[in-house]
Design a protein around this motif. Structure first.
Motif, mmCIF file in Angstrom:
data_model
loop_
_atom_site.group_PDB
_atom_site.id
_atom_site.type_symbol
_atom_site.label_atom_id
_atom_site.label_comp_id
_atom_site.label_asym_id
_atom_site.label_seq_id
_atom_site.Cartn_x
_atom_site.Cartn_y
_atom_site.Cartn_z
ATOM 1 N N ARG A 30 -20.050 -79.574 -0.887
ATOM 2 C CA ARG A 30 -19.594 -80.219 0.353
ATOM 3 C C ARG A 30 -19.419 -79.210 1.478
ATOM 4 O O ARG A 30 -19.618 -79.522 2.647
ATOM 5 N N LYS A 31 -19.046 -77.998 1.120
ATOM 6 C CA LYS A 31 -18.783 -76.972 2.127
ATOM 7 C C LYS A 31 -19.995 -76.085 2.405
ATOM 8 O O LYS A 31 -19.971 -75.293 3.338
ATOM 9 N N ALA A 32 -21.051 -76.202 1.603
ATOM 10 C CA ALA A 32 -22.174 -75.266 1.678
ATOM 11 C C ALA A 32 -23.357 -75.840 2.453
ATOM 12 O O ALA A 32 -23.479 -77.050 2.632
ATOM 13 N N ASP A 33 -24.216 -74.933 2.885
ATOM 14 C CA ASP A 33 -25.489 -75.276 3.531
ATOM 15 C C ASP A 33 -26.616 -74.827 2.608
ATOM 16 O O ASP A 33 -26.538 -73.772 1.980
ATOM 17 N N ILE A 34 -27.678 -75.607 2.574
ATOM 18 C CA ILE A 34 -28.784 -75.262 1.694
ATOM 19 C C ILE A 34 -29.577 -74.100 2.275
ATOM 20 O O ILE A 34 -29.827 -74.032 3.476
ATOM 21 N N LEU A 35 -29.930 -73.171 1.408
ATOM 22 C CA LEU A 35 -30.770 -72.048 1.817
ATOM 23 C C LEU A 35 -32.228 -72.348 1.513
ATOM 24 O O LEU A 35 -33.082 -72.286 2.379
ATOM 25 N N MET A 36 -32.505 -72.654 0.234
ATOM 26 C CA MET A 36 -33.880 -72.902 -0.170
ATOM 27 C C MET A 36 -33.913 -73.589 -1.528
ATOM 28 O O MET A 36 -32.911 -73.649 -2.243
ATOM 29 N N THR A 37 -35.078 -74.085 -1.862
ATOM 30 C CA THR A 37 -35.340 -74.639 -3.180
ATOM 31 C C THR A 37 -36.499 -73.860 -3.759
ATOM 32 O O THR A 37 -37.558 -73.742 -3.139
ATOM 33 N N THR A 39 -34.600 -75.037 -8.924
ATOM 34 C CA THR A 39 -33.286 -74.514 -8.553
ATOM 35 C C THR A 39 -33.082 -74.616 -7.051
ATOM 36 O O THR A 39 -33.935 -74.221 -6.271
ATOM 37 N N GLN A 40 -31.929 -75.159 -6.667
ATOM 38 C CA GLN A 40 -31.560 -75.236 -5.261
ATOM 39 C C GLN A 40 -30.470 -74.197 -5.002
ATOM 40 O O GLN A 40 -29.514 -74.105 -5.759
ATOM 41 N N TYR A 41 -30.636 -73.429 -3.936
ATOM 42 C CA TYR A 41 -29.681 -72.381 -3.586
ATOM 43 C C TYR A 41 -28.927 -72.781 -2.319
ATOM 44 O O TYR A 41 -29.526 -73.175 -1.324
ATOM 45 N N TYR A 42 -27.594 -72.663 -2.394
ATOM 46 C CA TYR A 42 -26.714 -73.008 -1.279
ATOM 47 C C TYR A 42 -25.886 -71.787 -0.916
ATOM 48 O O TYR A 42 -25.667 -70.900 -1.736
ATOM 49 N N ARG A 43 -25.369 -71.777 0.325
ATOM 50 C CA ARG A 43 -24.514 -70.674 0.772
ATOM 51 C C ARG A 43 -23.325 -71.211 1.532
ATOM 52 O O ARG A 43 -23.461 -72.071 2.413
ATOM 53 N N LEU A 44 -22.149 -70.686 1.194
ATOM 54 C CA LEU A 44 -20.915 -71.013 1.907
ATOM 55 C C LEU A 44 -20.789 -70.085 3.095
ATOM 56 O O LEU A 44 -21.029 -68.888 3.008
ATOM 57 N N ASP A 45 -20.390 -70.630 4.237
ATOM 58 C CA ASP A 45 -20.209 -69.788 5.427
ATOM 59 C C ASP A 45 -18.782 -69.366 5.570
ATOM 60 O O ASP A 45 -17.854 -69.962 5.232
ATOM 61 N N THR A 77 -38.269 -86.111 -14.120
ATOM 62 C CA THR A 77 -37.057 -86.103 -14.934
ATOM 63 C C THR A 77 -36.577 -84.699 -15.274
ATOM 64 O O THR A 77 -35.667 -84.548 -16.057
ATOM 65 N N GLU A 78 -37.210 -83.694 -14.693
ATOM 66 C CA GLU A 78 -36.775 -82.346 -14.996
ATOM 67 C C GLU A 78 -35.390 -82.085 -14.411
ATOM 68 O O GLU A 78 -34.992 -82.690 -13.430
ATOM 69 N N THR A 79 -34.665 -81.199 -15.026
ATOM 70 C CA THR A 79 -33.289 -80.916 -14.625
ATOM 71 C C THR A 79 -33.278 -80.048 -13.373
ATOM 72 O O THR A 79 -33.992 -79.066 -13.287
ATOM 73 N N GLN A 80 -32.459 -80.429 -12.412
ATOM 74 C CA GLN A 80 -32.288 -79.652 -11.194
ATOM 75 C C GLN A 80 -31.055 -78.767 -11.353
ATOM 76 O O GLN A 80 -29.987 -79.251 -11.686
ATOM 77 N N THR A 81 -31.220 -77.495 -11.127
ATOM 78 C CA THR A 81 -30.123 -76.544 -11.194
ATOM 79 C C THR A 81 -29.680 -76.217 -9.771
ATOM 80 O O THR A 81 -30.507 -76.089 -8.883
ATOM 81 N N VAL A 82 -28.375 -76.076 -9.575
ATOM 82 C CA VAL A 82 -27.810 -75.762 -8.264
ATOM 83 C C VAL A 82 -26.968 -74.494 -8.393
ATOM 84 O O VAL A 82 -26.171 -74.360 -9.318
ATOM 85 N N LYS A 83 -27.168 -73.581 -7.445
ATOM 86 C CA LYS A 83 -26.368 -72.354 -7.393
ATOM 87 C C LYS A 83 -25.798 -72.211 -5.984
ATOM 88 O O LYS A 83 -26.522 -72.330 -5.003
ATOM 89 N N VAL A 84 -24.499 -71.966 -5.916
ATOM 90 C CA VAL A 84 -23.811 -71.832 -4.633
ATOM 91 C C VAL A 84 -23.272 -70.406 -4.530
ATOM 92 O O VAL A 84 -22.565 -69.937 -5.423
ATOM 93 N N PHE A 85 -23.620 -69.726 -3.426
ATOM 94 C CA PHE A 85 -23.183 -68.352 -3.184
ATOM 95 C C PHE A 85 -22.265 -68.318 -1.977
ATOM 96 O O PHE A 85 -22.384 -69.139 -1.067
ATOM 97 N N ASN A 86 -21.359 -67.338 -1.944
ATOM 98 C CA ASN A 86 -20.495 -67.170 -0.771
ATOM 99 C C ASN A 86 -21.150 -66.208 0.215
ATOM 100 O O ASN A 86 -22.284 -65.781 0.016
ATOM 101 N N ALA A 87 -20.436 -65.838 1.287
ATOM 102 C CA ALA A 87 -20.989 -64.967 2.326
ATOM 103 C C ALA A 87 -21.282 -63.562 1.827
ATOM 104 O O ALA A 87 -22.112 -62.852 2.398
ATOM 105 N N GLN A 88 -20.618 -63.140 0.744
ATOM 106 C CA GLN A 88 -20.866 -61.815 0.168
ATOM 107 C C GLN A 88 -21.932 -61.859 -0.932
ATOM 108 O O GLN A 88 -22.065 -60.919 -1.718
ATOM 109 N N ASP A 89 -22.682 -62.937 -1.012
ATOM 110 C CA ASP A 89 -23.749 -63.147 -1.998
ATOM 111 C C ASP A 89 -23.237 -63.116 -3.437
ATOM 112 O O ASP A 89 -23.927 -62.663 -4.347
ATOM 113 N N GLU A 90 -22.032 -63.608 -3.648
ATOM 114 C CA GLU A 90 -21.483 -63.730 -4.997
ATOM 115 C C GLU A 90 -21.613 -65.184 -5.438
ATOM 116 O O GLU A 90 -21.365 -66.110 -4.658
ATOM 117 N N LEU A 91 -21.980 -65.382 -6.683
ATOM 118 C CA LEU A 91 -22.139 -66.726 -7.213
ATOM 119 C C LEU A 91 -20.773 -67.387 -7.345
ATOM 120 O O LEU A 91 -19.891 -66.898 -8.039
#
Length: 113
Positions: free
Chosen positions: A96-103, A107-113, A60-74
């Motif tokens: 919807r537009k991002a790909d997962i990098l890692m967990t 925290t799950q990290y995503y990146r937009l291409d 039940t722990e909270t999952q945090t999601v962070k999405v970064f663009n190609a310039q590594d900006e949040l």
């Protein structure tokens, strides 16, 4: 074989009669449902364990999601609900537009291409 069917019929009839004569069950169910709702803090206190351990055990722990663009900006950040879905509209679009990098941890990290 007939005796078995007769016994099963009698047991079924007795069970049906018992269920038909029982009253007040709904009131009892309401009280039980209200009393059964305890917070994670209360359960952890009753069990003598840490709240974090219980959350990790039951997932039940909270999952945090962070999405970064190609310039590594949040670009977007938020949390996921119990079903693993984001509630913020901008986070939904970004995911919807991002790909997962890692967990890492919760925290799950995503990146937009």
């Amino acid at each position: 074989m007939k005796k078995v069917f007769i016994m099963l019929g009698l047991v079924g009839f007795a069970t049906l009669a018992q269920a038909a004569t029982t009253t007040g069950g709904e009131e009892k169910k309401e009280v039980t449902a209200v009393a059964a709702r305890l917070s994670v803090e209360e359960v952890a206190e009753m069990m003598g364990q840490e709240e974090v351990e219980l959350q990790a055990f039951f997932g039940t722990e909270t999952q945090t999601v962070k999405v970064f663009n190609a310039q590594d900006e949040l670009v977007a950040e938020g949390t996921l609900n119990a079903f693993g879905q984001p509630e913020e509209p901008e986070l939904v679009e970004a995911l919807r537009k991002a790909d997962i990098l890692m967990t890492l941890g919760n925290t799950q990290y995503y990146r937009l291409d």
